[in-house]
Write a protein that holds these residues in place. Structure first.
Motif, mmCIF file in Angstrom:
data_model
loop_
_atom_site.group_PDB
_atom_site.id
_atom_site.type_symbol
_atom_site.label_atom_id
_atom_site.label_comp_id
_atom_site.label_asym_id
_atom_site.label_seq_id
_atom_site.Cartn_x
_atom_site.Cartn_y
_atom_site.Cartn_z
ATOM 1 N N ASP A 149 0.518 -1.114 -0.087
ATOM 2 C CA ASP A 149 -0.088 -0.094 0.027
ATOM 3 C C ASP A 149 0.950 1.224 -0.027
ATOM 4 O O ASP A 149 0.296 2.400 0.128
ATOM 5 C CB ASP A 149 -0.938 -0.126 1.242
ATOM 6 C CG ASP A 149 -0.075 0.240 2.618
ATOM 7 O OD1 ASP A 149 1.002 -0.146 2.721
ATOM 8 O OD2 ASP A 149 -0.805 0.322 3.589
ATOM 9 N N LEU A 313 -11.554 9.908 -1.687
ATOM 10 C CA LEU A 313 -11.102 8.431 -1.703
ATOM 11 C C LEU A 313 -12.459 7.786 -1.839
ATOM 12 O O LEU A 313 -12.437 6.720 -2.813
ATOM 13 C CB LEU A 313 -10.635 7.860 -0.544
ATOM 14 C CG LEU A 313 -9.000 8.388 -0.363
ATOM 15 C CD1 LEU A 313 -8.375 7.756 1.025
ATOM 16 C CD2 LEU A 313 -7.788 7.725 -1.566
ATOM 17 N N SER A 317 -13.112 6.154 -5.617
ATOM 18 C CA SER A 317 -13.281 4.741 -5.668
ATOM 19 C C SER A 317 -14.608 4.226 -6.511
ATOM 20 O O SER A 317 -14.409 3.166 -6.895
ATOM 21 C CB SER A 317 -13.086 4.119 -4.474
ATOM 22 O OG SER A 317 -14.237 4.521 -3.522
ATOM 23 N N ILE A 328 -4.982 3.250 1.085
ATOM 24 C CA ILE A 328 -6.510 3.510 1.163
ATOM 25 C C ILE A 328 -7.074 4.059 2.482
ATOM 26 O O ILE A 328 -8.075 4.870 2.519
ATOM 27 C CB ILE A 328 -7.380 2.339 0.888
ATOM 28 C CG1 ILE A 328 -6.895 1.854 -0.526
ATOM 29 C CG2 ILE A 328 -9.041 2.598 0.797
ATOM 30 C CD1 ILE A 328 -7.090 3.011 -1.907
ATOM 31 N N ASP A 329 -6.440 3.716 3.600
ATOM 32 C CA ASP A 329 -6.920 4.367 4.919
ATOM 33 C C ASP A 329 -6.258 5.812 5.055
ATOM 34 O O ASP A 329 -5.389 6.136 4.874
ATOM 35 C CB ASP A 329 -6.168 3.382 5.908
ATOM 36 C CG ASP A 329 -6.339 3.900 7.330
ATOM 37 O OD1 ASP A 329 -7.276 4.926 7.396
ATOM 38 O OD2 ASP A 329 -6.095 3.233 8.426
ATOM 39 N N SER A 330 -7.370 6.633 5.051
ATOM 40 C CA SER A 330 -7.023 8.154 5.077
ATOM 41 C C SER A 330 -6.189 8.655 6.254
ATOM 42 O O SER A 330 -5.439 9.654 6.251
ATOM 43 C CB SER A 330 -8.530 9.095 4.791
ATOM 44 O OG SER A 330 -9.262 8.761 5.899
#
Length: 411
Positions: A149, A313, A317, A328-330
């Motif tokens: 990631d 996001l 997406s 992807i985890d803000s």
């Protein structure tokens, strides 16, 4: 908080315009931020009211310019919580700051058999200088592996940094992935192995609270133009004892103490690293930018950007065929989203968005090593700052759908 986030946008004159007949949506702040009226007026005030060289004269204009210039240095010191203004060097920007460390410190302290450790996510400004040091000294340049990631695993950091490591240089926030790196933890590992820690803070200082003493970093570099200040000026923070043992990289006026026929001596810190007429207006403008950011509050800016990133996001997406790079985890990333749309070149995406008045960046983002790691030649990037809104992101998403549909029809 004297200025609310809702009122911020009104303070940036450039945003009140149309581009290609559409209201400007500026999503390229990672390249350079826009400037609030207070900073623009500060620059005007200097040139119109007290334009003069600093340090060298005793007349009224020179004294006022010197006071404002050195006052800006104190504002920077407080902004990053440095111990002393002696640790704050004004430079042309992050690139110059990192090169100064590479040339003045690393080439004197790194030798054949030593190691320099960086990551695959580094901007060219924090990669090429270390390549050059390795070539000049015979040291080995090593890269900390990335997780899938685009984050760093501290176990792999520990495996990469060894007692042979003399320099660790890592970006605080990736300009492509948006990854916020655990600088304090990496610094601790570097110090346990006898290495110094250098940080590229260009993408961090404008957005999150930076405390160089808490992080315990040895050097920290950042630029004015990404944090609402003027272009052409930046900062190198360095621990005093390290700066004292380093030689200047430029020589001439302003930085000298005594000059003889065959030898010279240098001024004390910080001036020995500021040869020639300094970037006076730039420093004063940077001071005004810091005043502006502090009035709003770095914590409020961070919270606002986190909200925008989380929203972006989620909305992006939902677009079929889009690939988003980085965490992807803000919570693990700063306010930018780098992406590609299947079968559409990033430059074509940026062109379609520009026709809608939306400014994004497309290309390799001065990170070709990372592009190779991502297995792409280029990407598009939307970056957010305190003056952006969720409406901006809605317009971006609509523009991306338009680009996708247009090129699917063409091909």
């Amino acid at each position: 908080m004297a200025i609310s986030m809702q009122d911020v946008r009104q303070l940036f004159p450039i945003l009140n315009q149309e581009v290609n007949g559409k209201p400007l949506v500026y999503l390229d702040s990672s390249a350079t931020s826009q400037k609030p009226l207070s900073v623009i007026q500060t620059l005007d005030d200097y040139y119109e009211g007290y334009n003069s060289n600093v340090h060298r004269g005793v007349h009224t204009l020179g004294t006022k310019a010197t006071d404002r210039y050195e006052g800006a240095r104190e504002k920077v010191r407080a902004f990053i919580n440095a111990s002393s203004t002696e640790e704050v060097i004004f430079t042309r920007g992050t690139t110059t700051s990192i090169n100064t460390v590479a040339v003045s410190y690393a080439r004197e302290h790194v030798k054949e058999g030593d190691e320099i450790v960086i990551t695959y996510m580094e901007h060219h400004s924090n990669l090429i200088p270390w390549q050059q040091v390795a070539k000049k000294t015979g040291a080995t340049l090593k890269y900390i592996p990335l997780e899938e990631d685009g984050t760093l695993n501290l176990d792999k950091v520990r495996e990469t940094i060894t007692p042979h490591t003399k320099v660790v240089s890592v970006t605080h926030v990736s300009n492509v992935l948006g990854t916020i790196n655990p600088i304090k933890d990496i610094t601790k590992i570097a110090h346990e192995n006898g290495a110094i820690m250098v940080v590229d803070g260009a993408q961090a200082a404008p957005h999150i609270r930076v405390d160089v003493r808490d992080l315990d970093v040895d050097f920290y570099a950042f630029s004015s133009h990404k944090m609402c200040g003027p272009t052409g000026i930046g900062v190198l923070y360095g621990k005093k004892h390290l700066l004292e043992e380093m030689e200047p990289v430029e020589f001439g006026g302003e930085m000298i103490d005594f000059v003889g026929l065959h030898d010279s001596s240098w001024k004390e810190l910080p001036w020995k690293f500021e040869a020639g007429t300094p970037i006076i207006a730039g420093a004063i403008g940077l001071g005004a930018a810091i005043d502006f950011l502090e009035e709003i509050g770095l914590e409020n800016i961070s919270q606002h950007e986190h909200s925008l990133t989380e929203y972006a996001l989620h909305k992006m997406s939902e677009i079929e065929g889009i690939t988003i790079f980085g965490p992807i985890d803000s919570a693990k990333r700063a306010g930018l989203v780098t992406f590609n749309i299947q079968d559409v070149h990033p430059h074509d995406v940026a062109t379609v968005l520009d026709a809608e008045g939306i400014a994004v960046r497309a290309g390799h983002h001065c990170a070709q090593v990372l592009m190779k790691w991502l297995n792409v030649s280029a990407t598009a990037r939307a970056s957010f700052y305190l003056y952006n809104t969720k409406d901006d992101i809605d317009k971006l998403v609509k523009g991306l759908v338009t680009a996708k549909e247009y090129f699917s029809d063409v091909f």
